[in-house]
Scaffold this motif. Structure first.
Motif, PDB file in Angstrom:
ATOM      1  N   LYS A   1       0.924  -0.980   0.399  1.00  0.00           N
ATOM      2  CA  LYS A   1      -0.096  -0.456  -0.429  1.00  0.00           C
ATOM      3  C   LYS A   1       1.036   1.057  -0.162  1.00  0.00           C
ATOM      4  O   LYS A   1       1.120   1.700  -0.685  1.00  0.00           O
ATOM      5  CB  LYS A   1      -0.964  -0.092   1.224  1.00  0.00           C
ATOM      6  CG  LYS A   1      -1.709   1.021   0.858  1.00  0.00           C
ATOM      7  CD  LYS A   1      -2.704   0.388   2.245  1.00  0.00           C
ATOM      8  CE  LYS A   1      -4.046   1.572   2.714  1.00  0.00           C
ATOM      9  NZ  LYS A   1      -3.978   2.973   3.622  1.00  0.00           N
ATOM     10  N   GLU A   2       1.767   1.091   1.120  1.00  0.00           N
ATOM     11  CA  GLU A   2       2.792   2.415   0.841  1.00  0.00           C
ATOM     12  C   GLU A   2       3.516   2.804  -0.652  1.00  0.00           C
ATOM     13  O   GLU A   2       4.061   3.292  -1.192  1.00  0.00           O
ATOM     14  CB  GLU A   2       4.292   1.848   1.434  1.00  0.00           C
ATOM     15  CG  GLU A   2       3.330   1.985   3.528  1.00  0.00           C
ATOM     16  CD  GLU A   2       4.607   2.143   5.127  1.00  0.00           C
ATOM     17  OE1 GLU A   2       3.837   1.703   5.356  1.00  0.00           O
ATOM     18  OE2 GLU A   2       5.322   2.375   4.478  1.00  0.00           O
TER      19      GLU A   2
ATOM     20  N   ASN B   1       2.987   1.407  -3.051  1.00  0.00           N
ATOM     21  CA  ASN B   1       1.710   2.112  -4.278  1.00  0.00           C
ATOM     22  C   ASN B   1       1.591   3.014  -4.523  1.00  0.00           C
ATOM     23  O   ASN B   1       1.154   4.245  -4.939  1.00  0.00           O
ATOM     24  CB  ASN B   1       0.530   0.983  -4.093  1.00  0.00           C
ATOM     25  CG  ASN B   1      -0.405   1.362  -5.112  1.00  0.00           C
ATOM     26  OD1 ASN B   1      -0.670   1.500  -6.314  1.00  0.00           O
ATOM     27  ND2 ASN B   1      -1.472   1.553  -4.517  1.00  0.00           N
ATOM     28  N   GLU B   2       0.648   4.138  -3.214  1.00  0.00           N
ATOM     29  CA  GLU B   2       0.487   5.177  -2.985  1.00  0.00           C
ATOM     30  C   GLU B   2       2.008   6.214  -3.335  1.00  0.00           C
ATOM     31  O   GLU B   2       1.323   7.108  -4.089  1.00  0.00           O
ATOM     32  CB  GLU B   2       0.230   6.050  -1.663  1.00  0.00           C
ATOM     33  CG  GLU B   2      -0.967   5.160  -1.180  1.00  0.00           C
ATOM     34  CD  GLU B   2      -1.738   5.047  -0.003  1.00  0.00           C
ATOM     35  OE1 GLU B   2      -2.304   4.499   0.875  1.00  0.00           O
ATOM     36  OE2 GLU B   2      -0.936   5.351   1.246  1.00  0.00           O
ATOM     37  N   TRP B   3       3.036   5.758  -3.021  1.00  0.00           N
ATOM     38  CA  TRP B   3       4.437   6.827  -3.008  1.00  0.00           C
ATOM     39  C   TRP B   3       4.213   6.791  -5.036  1.00  0.00           C
ATOM     40  O   TRP B   3       4.490   7.584  -5.442  1.00  0.00           O
ATOM     41  CB  TRP B   3       5.544   6.232  -2.980  1.00  0.00           C
ATOM     42  CG  TRP B   3       6.853   6.797  -2.508  1.00  0.00           C
ATOM     43  CD1 TRP B   3       7.028   8.474  -2.153  1.00  0.00           C
ATOM     44  CD2 TRP B   3       7.634   6.377  -3.766  1.00  0.00           C
ATOM     45  NE1 TRP B   3       7.999   8.710  -3.153  1.00  0.00           N
ATOM     46  CE2 TRP B   3       8.834   7.791  -3.803  1.00  0.00           C
ATOM     47  CE3 TRP B   3       7.702   5.896  -4.353  1.00  0.00           C
ATOM     48  CZ2 TRP B   3       9.530   8.120  -4.403  1.00  0.00           C
ATOM     49  CZ3 TRP B   3       9.511   5.642  -5.611  1.00  0.00           C
ATOM     50  CH2 TRP B   3      10.063   6.856  -5.266  1.00  0.00           C
ATOM     51  N   ILE B   4       4.008   5.784  -5.329  1.00  0.00           N
ATOM     52  CA  ILE B   4       4.395   5.376  -6.773  1.00  0.00           C
ATOM     53  C   ILE B   4       2.984   6.280  -7.949  1.00  0.00           C
ATOM     54  O   ILE B   4       3.588   7.239  -8.220  1.00  0.00           O
ATOM     55  CB  ILE B   4       4.510   3.945  -7.712  1.00  0.00           C
ATOM     56  CG1 ILE B   4       5.919   3.438  -6.885  1.00  0.00           C
ATOM     57  CG2 ILE B   4       4.778   4.286  -9.351  1.00  0.00           C
ATOM     58  CD1 ILE B   4       6.490   2.347  -7.732  1.00  0.00           C
ATOM     59  N   VAL B   5       2.305   6.565  -7.105  1.00  0.00           N
ATOM     60  CA  VAL B   5       0.967   6.472  -8.456  1.00  0.00           C
ATOM     61  C   VAL B   5       0.872   8.526  -7.717  1.00  0.00           C
ATOM     62  O   VAL B   5       1.278   9.459  -8.413  1.00  0.00           O
ATOM     63  CB  VAL B   5       0.100   6.320  -7.498  1.00  0.00           C
ATOM     64  CG1 VAL B   5      -1.184   7.317  -8.266  1.00  0.00           C
ATOM     65  CG2 VAL B   5      -0.250   4.946  -7.561  1.00  0.00           C
ATOM     66  N   GLY B   6       1.350   8.919  -6.555  1.00  0.00           N
ATOM     67  CA  GLY B   6       2.476  10.052  -6.125  1.00  0.00           C
ATOM     68  C   GLY B   6       2.804  10.768  -7.059  1.00  0.00           C
ATOM     69  O   GLY B   6       3.343  11.910  -8.145  1.00  0.00           O
TER      70      GLY B   6
END
Ligand code: ATP
Length: 200
Positions: free
Chosen positions: A182-183, A185-190
């Motif tokens: 989750k961490e 994924n969120e960072w990469i999408v950001g």
């Protein structure tokens, strides 16, 4: 006219066994169209059906040596007497085609990327502890005892380098897999959104 955007280069590093491949496998399955893969150079001959410039850039040992001398590689290594390398140009080719390029590389490669003009963001996947890393490496069952020891020695160096200020933009500790994914994924999408916004 649509704005010209260059997607980012995302560098994932971390000790062998920290879980990079497992995390990336999930990411690529979830976003099949967002990422591109750089085409490596190799001195091994093509297998049936392999095309130059598609599966690999097939080059002679002399050409490969010249590329090393000219500092064209981010990383290169030898397996079973054949050389393999990721060139800076191969990464540029991916982003120029509109895909973000993820590089899963070692510490020396990270240092090399930092010397280039690539627009890269750096994420480090850390194991919860060196003891847990050792358990995972053994549990994976892919390494001899000697190889496990070598990877652990290297892991200590990677962990030390990861603590140097400013080396990584984000550190994800892969303790609980779902939480770590989750961490990441969120960072990469950001990063993908930021990069698109910056260039619009
Ligand atoms: N959060 C986790 N909890 C427990 N086991 C995990 C976790 N994440 C990954 N593993 C397991 O740990 C082992 C090492 O993971 P993986 O192969 O993804 O590491 P890696 O960092 O890609 O290593 P290498 O750089 O050698 O390719 C695998 O057997 C994987 O299934």
């Amino acid at each position: 006219m649509a704005p010209v955007t260059t997607p980012p280069v995302i560098v994932i590093s971390g000790p062998s066994g920290a879980g990079k491949s497992t995390l990336l496998k999930r990411l690529f399955a979830n976003y099949p169209d967002s990422f591109g893969f750089s085409v490596s150079h190799t001195t091994r001959p093509p297998r049936a059906g392999e095309r130059d410039g598609i599966e690999y850039h097939f080059v002679t040992p002399d050409h490969f040596t010249q590329l090393i001398a000219d500092n064209k590689f981010i990383e290169h290594a030898t397996f079973a007497g054949k050389s393999y390398g990721t060139s800076i140009q191969a990464v540029k080719d991916v982003v120029n085609k509109g895909r973000a390029c993820i590089l899963d590389i070692e510490m020396e490669g990270v240092k090399q990327v930092k010397k280039t003009d690539l627009d890269a963001k750096f994420l480090f996947v850390a194991p919860p502890s060196v003891e847990e890393l050792e358990k995972r490496l053994r549990g994976r069952g892919t390494e001899s005892e000697d190889a496990v020891q070598k990877r652990l020695e290297q892991a200590v160096k990677e962990l030390e380098y990861s603590k140097v200020d400013g080396v990584h933009d984000r550190v994800v500790v892969n303790d609980d897999f779902e939480k770590a994914y989750k961490e990441l994924n969120e960072w990469i999408v950001g990063v993908l959104h930021e990069s698109a916004a910056e260039k619009n």
